[in-house]
Motif scaffolding. Structure first.
Motif, mmCIF file in Angstrom:
data_model
loop_
_atom_site.group_PDB
_atom_site.id
_atom_site.type_symbol
_atom_site.label_atom_id
_atom_site.label_comp_id
_atom_site.label_asym_id
_atom_site.label_seq_id
_atom_site.Cartn_x
_atom_site.Cartn_y
_atom_site.Cartn_z
ATOM 1 N N ALA A 148 -19.680 31.964 33.305
ATOM 2 C CA ALA A 148 -20.464 31.239 34.304
ATOM 3 C C ALA A 148 -21.114 30.014 33.693
ATOM 4 C CB ALA A 148 -21.518 32.170 34.887
ATOM 5 N N ARG A 149 -21.332 29.034 34.539
ATOM 6 C CA ARG A 149 -22.070 27.840 34.142
ATOM 7 C C ARG A 149 -23.113 27.582 35.209
ATOM 8 N NH1 ARG A 149 -17.222 27.233 31.653
ATOM 9 N NH2 ARG A 149 -17.113 25.900 29.808
ATOM 10 N N TRP A 150 -24.280 27.074 34.743
ATOM 11 C CA TRP A 150 -25.391 26.842 35.668
ATOM 12 C C TRP A 150 -26.027 25.485 35.391
ATOM 13 C CZ3 TRP A 150 -24.633 31.084 32.640
ATOM 14 C CH2 TRP A 150 -24.407 32.316 33.272
ATOM 15 N N ARG A 151 -26.804 25.044 36.376
ATOM 16 C CA ARG A 151 -27.704 23.904 36.210
ATOM 17 C C ARG A 151 -29.129 24.406 36.451
ATOM 18 N NH1 ARG A 151 -25.670 18.761 34.516
ATOM 19 N NH2 ARG A 151 -23.477 18.667 35.101
ATOM 20 N N LEU A 152 -30.020 24.147 35.505
ATOM 21 C CA LEU A 152 -31.410 24.556 35.644
ATOM 22 C C LEU A 152 -32.193 23.456 36.335
ATOM 23 C CD1 LEU A 152 -32.097 26.124 32.119
ATOM 24 C CD2 LEU A 152 -31.168 27.216 34.167
ATOM 25 N N ASP A 191 -32.674 18.883 23.302
ATOM 26 C CA ASP A 191 -31.948 17.635 23.560
ATOM 27 C C ASP A 191 -30.954 17.741 24.711
ATOM 28 O OD1 ASP A 191 -30.068 19.261 22.369
ATOM 29 O OD2 ASP A 191 -29.588 17.888 20.729
ATOM 30 N N ARG A 192 -31.000 18.824 25.478
ATOM 31 C CA ARG A 192 -30.102 18.927 26.622
ATOM 32 C C ARG A 192 -30.428 17.835 27.650
ATOM 33 N NH1 ARG A 192 -27.449 24.065 27.006
ATOM 34 N NH2 ARG A 192 -26.511 24.181 24.923
ATOM 35 N N PRO A 193 -29.412 17.201 28.233
ATOM 36 C CA PRO A 193 -29.667 16.177 29.244
ATOM 37 C C PRO A 193 -30.392 16.768 30.457
ATOM 38 C CG PRO A 193 -27.340 16.778 29.179
ATOM 39 C CD PRO A 193 -27.970 17.406 27.983
ATOM 40 N N GLY A 194 -31.361 16.019 30.946
ATOM 41 C CA GLY A 194 -32.125 16.455 32.105
ATOM 42 C C GLY A 194 -33.396 17.211 31.777
ATOM 43 N N LEU A 195 -33.614 17.539 30.502
ATOM 44 C CA LEU A 195 -34.825 18.253 30.094
ATOM 45 C C LEU A 195 -35.844 17.269 29.542
ATOM 46 C CD1 LEU A 195 -36.501 20.756 29.508
ATOM 47 C CD2 LEU A 195 -35.180 21.083 27.394
ATOM 48 N N THR A 196 -36.976 17.184 30.213
ATOM 49 C CA THR A 196 -38.064 16.304 29.774
ATOM 50 C C THR A 196 -39.377 17.087 29.805
ATOM 51 O OG1 THR A 196 -38.395 15.499 32.042
ATOM 52 C CG2 THR A 196 -36.936 14.209 30.605
ATOM 53 N N GLY A 197 -40.375 16.547 29.162
ATOM 54 C CA GLY A 197 -41.660 17.246 29.127
ATOM 55 C C GLY A 197 -42.817 16.305 28.909
ATOM 56 N N PHE A 213 -36.959 20.342 34.511
ATOM 57 C CA PHE A 213 -35.522 20.588 34.396
ATOM 58 C C PHE A 213 -34.821 19.919 35.570
ATOM 59 C CE2 PHE A 213 -37.659 23.881 32.107
ATOM 60 C CZ PHE A 213 -36.844 24.231 31.051
ATOM 61 N N ASP A 214 -34.080 18.871 35.280
ATOM 62 C CA ASP A 214 -33.355 18.127 36.310
ATOM 63 C C ASP A 214 -31.861 18.378 36.126
ATOM 64 O OD1 ASP A 214 -32.442 16.396 38.238
ATOM 65 O OD2 ASP A 214 -33.060 14.563 37.185
ATOM 66 N N ALA A 215 -31.388 19.476 36.713
ATOM 67 C CA ALA A 215 -29.988 19.887 36.602
ATOM 68 C C ALA A 215 -29.551 19.984 35.137
ATOM 69 C CB ALA A 215 -29.089 18.925 37.368
ATOM 70 N N VAL A 216 -30.359 20.659 34.323
ATOM 71 C CA VAL A 216 -30.052 20.835 32.905
ATOM 72 C C VAL A 216 -28.869 21.789 32.758
ATOM 73 C CG1 VAL A 216 -30.918 21.675 30.688
ATOM 74 C CG2 VAL A 216 -32.426 20.400 32.230
ATOM 75 N N PRO A 217 -27.789 21.384 32.106
ATOM 76 C CA PRO A 217 -26.605 22.251 32.010
ATOM 77 C C PRO A 217 -26.768 23.350 30.973
ATOM 78 C CG PRO A 217 -26.225 20.193 30.847
ATOM 79 C CD PRO A 217 -27.576 20.061 31.484
ATOM 80 N N VAL A 218 -26.376 24.564 31.359
ATOM 81 C CA VAL A 218 -26.323 25.697 30.437
ATOM 82 C C VAL A 218 -25.048 26.482 30.733
ATOM 83 C CG1 VAL A 218 -28.798 25.962 30.012
ATOM 84 C CG2 VAL A 218 -27.773 27.065 31.997
ATOM 85 N N THR A 219 -24.564 27.180 29.725
ATOM 86 C CA THR A 219 -23.326 27.940 29.874
ATOM 87 C C THR A 219 -23.548 29.387 29.489
ATOM 88 O OG1 THR A 219 -22.464 27.778 27.629
ATOM 89 C CG2 THR A 219 -22.184 25.843 29.040
ATOM 90 N N ALA A 220 -22.504 30.169 29.580
ATOM 91 C CA ALA A 220 -22.573 31.573 29.177
ATOM 92 C C ALA A 220 -22.945 31.695 27.700
ATOM 93 C CB ALA A 220 -21.236 32.255 29.440
ATOM 94 N N ASP A 221 -22.623 30.691 26.909
ATOM 95 C CA ASP A 221 -22.961 30.727 25.488
ATOM 96 C C ASP A 221 -24.463 30.584 25.243
ATOM 97 O OD1 ASP A 221 -20.307 30.998 24.803
ATOM 98 O OD2 ASP A 221 -19.983 28.843 24.571
#
Length: 385
Positions: A148-152, A191-197, A213-221
């Motif tokens: 699975a792949r998700w966007r946070l 450093d994932r794209p879309g992650l700011t703070g 979190f602006d559609a931060v990509p994450v995977t099953a890994d």
């Protein structure tokens, strides 16, 4: 549960830790900038081998470290604890690749970890979190082909070490409407794209911030543990760290008590020493009594954790509740007995007075701990019927 007492090697180690905190860690802490990660301090904790012990020792040793460091340098204690809190899910639930990449760097103090659970509308009610993990195609290229792949998408708030951490243990909702059963834990590099703070201007000297979190990509890994079972990861981590929050509080209480003993023994007042006033002596006795009671409950809970006892959630909640409330009381009474000098900027008690308030809120506020205790008590009663 047997009564807890330190054996000679443990006592010697605690004395060594207090000395290290005073001589090597406090000078680095004093050079740090409030509200920011003190990387030199974290690196020194790594150099001393204390961060590695987060992954090789049990709950009792964790409490001994936190109490001893807190006594002499609260900033060092907090830096160590936050490394452990953020990285423990990786240690306990991470894949070999996740562990190999991050844990050595956490242990040597070159990577800063953070535990990202709380949200603007889901602080004490952690099961109500709203950060969404939406399934869909990801532009992120995974090492494996699949899963699975998700966007946070959403926000986290009141996150210690944010926004300066190098990676975050993030809890997100993968199944809408499922409460605690629909949450997944992810390891998210900073450093994932879309992650700011952004940093928050808080009372505590260590960094606390908000994450977007602006559609931060994450995977099953990136999953820690099992999909939709992330709440277990969070609660397992908190069951370990709640007694040690109590140890942090006990360390502060003991420092305040010892300062009060010295002050009342030396301070001239009303034709004698402060300690000669019965009201003062009784107050000091009460401070000592409560501190020792809290200490015993903390180490009883830690011992229960190390022995795999069934009632760890209740004991952990009791330890955190009693110790943090006790520390608030002891530090407040210490300030009262010292008078105005204790409120002067730079005084030990002025520092402790600011530090002691937050532990009654984070990792489950005192009210949450009471709820956990009651729930566990009634569950035990029902199981016995």
């Amino acid at each position: 549960m047997p009564a807890f007492s330190l054996d000679p090697p443990q006592s010697a180690w605690c004395a060594e830790l207090r000395a290290l905190a005073a001589e090597r860690l406090r000078p680095l802490a004093e050079k740090g900038e409030p509200g920011h990660v003190n990387r030199a301090l974290v690196a020194e904790l790594g150099q001393l081998g204390l961060l590695e012990r987060l992954f090789t020792s049990g709950a009792v040793d964790l409490c001994l470290m936190r109490e001893s460091l807190a006594y002499a340098c609260t900033e060092a204690e907090t830096a160590l604890a936050l490394q452990g809190l953020g990285a423990h899910p990786v240690h306990a639930h991470g894949t070999p690749a996740q562990r190999d990449r991050w844990l050595p760097r956490v242990a040597d103090g070159t990577a800063i970890a953070a535990f990202a659970l709380s949200e603007p509308a889901a602080g004490s009610d952690a099961a109500a979190l709203e950060l969404r993990a939406e399934a869909g195609a990801s532009e992120l290229v995974a090492e494996s082909d699949g899963g699975a792949r998700w966007r946070l998408t959403g926000e986290k708030c009141w996150i210690s070490n944010a926004p300066e951490a190098d990676f975050y243990t993030v809890f997100a909702r993968t199944t809408p409407g499922a409460g605690a059963r629909g949450v997944t834990a992810f390891l998210v590099p900073a450093d994932r794209p879309g992650l700011t703070g952004t940093g928050l201007d808080m009372l505590s000297p260590h960094p606390i911030g908000a994450l977007s979190f602006d559609a931060v990509p994450v995977t099953a890994d990136d999953v820690l543990g099992e999909i939709d079972r992330g709440f277990r990861v969070a609660m397992g981590t908190l069951n370990l760290f709640r007694p040690s929050v109590g140890a942090f509080a006990v360390g502060m209480a003991q420092a305040a008590l010892d300062a009060t003993l010295t002050h009342t023994a030396e301070r001239d007042a009303f034709g004698g020493k402060l300690k000669d006033l019965q009201s003062v002596a009784h107050q000091v006795a009460e401070m000592a009594l409560r501190t020792e009671a809290a200490r015993l409950m903390v180490y009883a809970a830690a011992t229960a954790y190390d022995e795999g006892a069934a009632d760890v959630p209740k004991r952990a909640a009791m330890a955190k509740l009693l110790a943090t409330e006790t520390a608030q009381y002891v530090v407040d009474q210490a300030v009262q007995l010292h008078g105005a000098r204790a409120l002067r900027r730079g005084h030990l008690l002025e520092h402790l007075y600011r530090e002691v308030r937050a532990p009654r809120i984070y990792e489950g506020a005192s009210e949450v701990q009471r709820g956990i205790i009651a729930k566990e008590l009634y569950a035990t009663r029902e199981a016995a019927q």
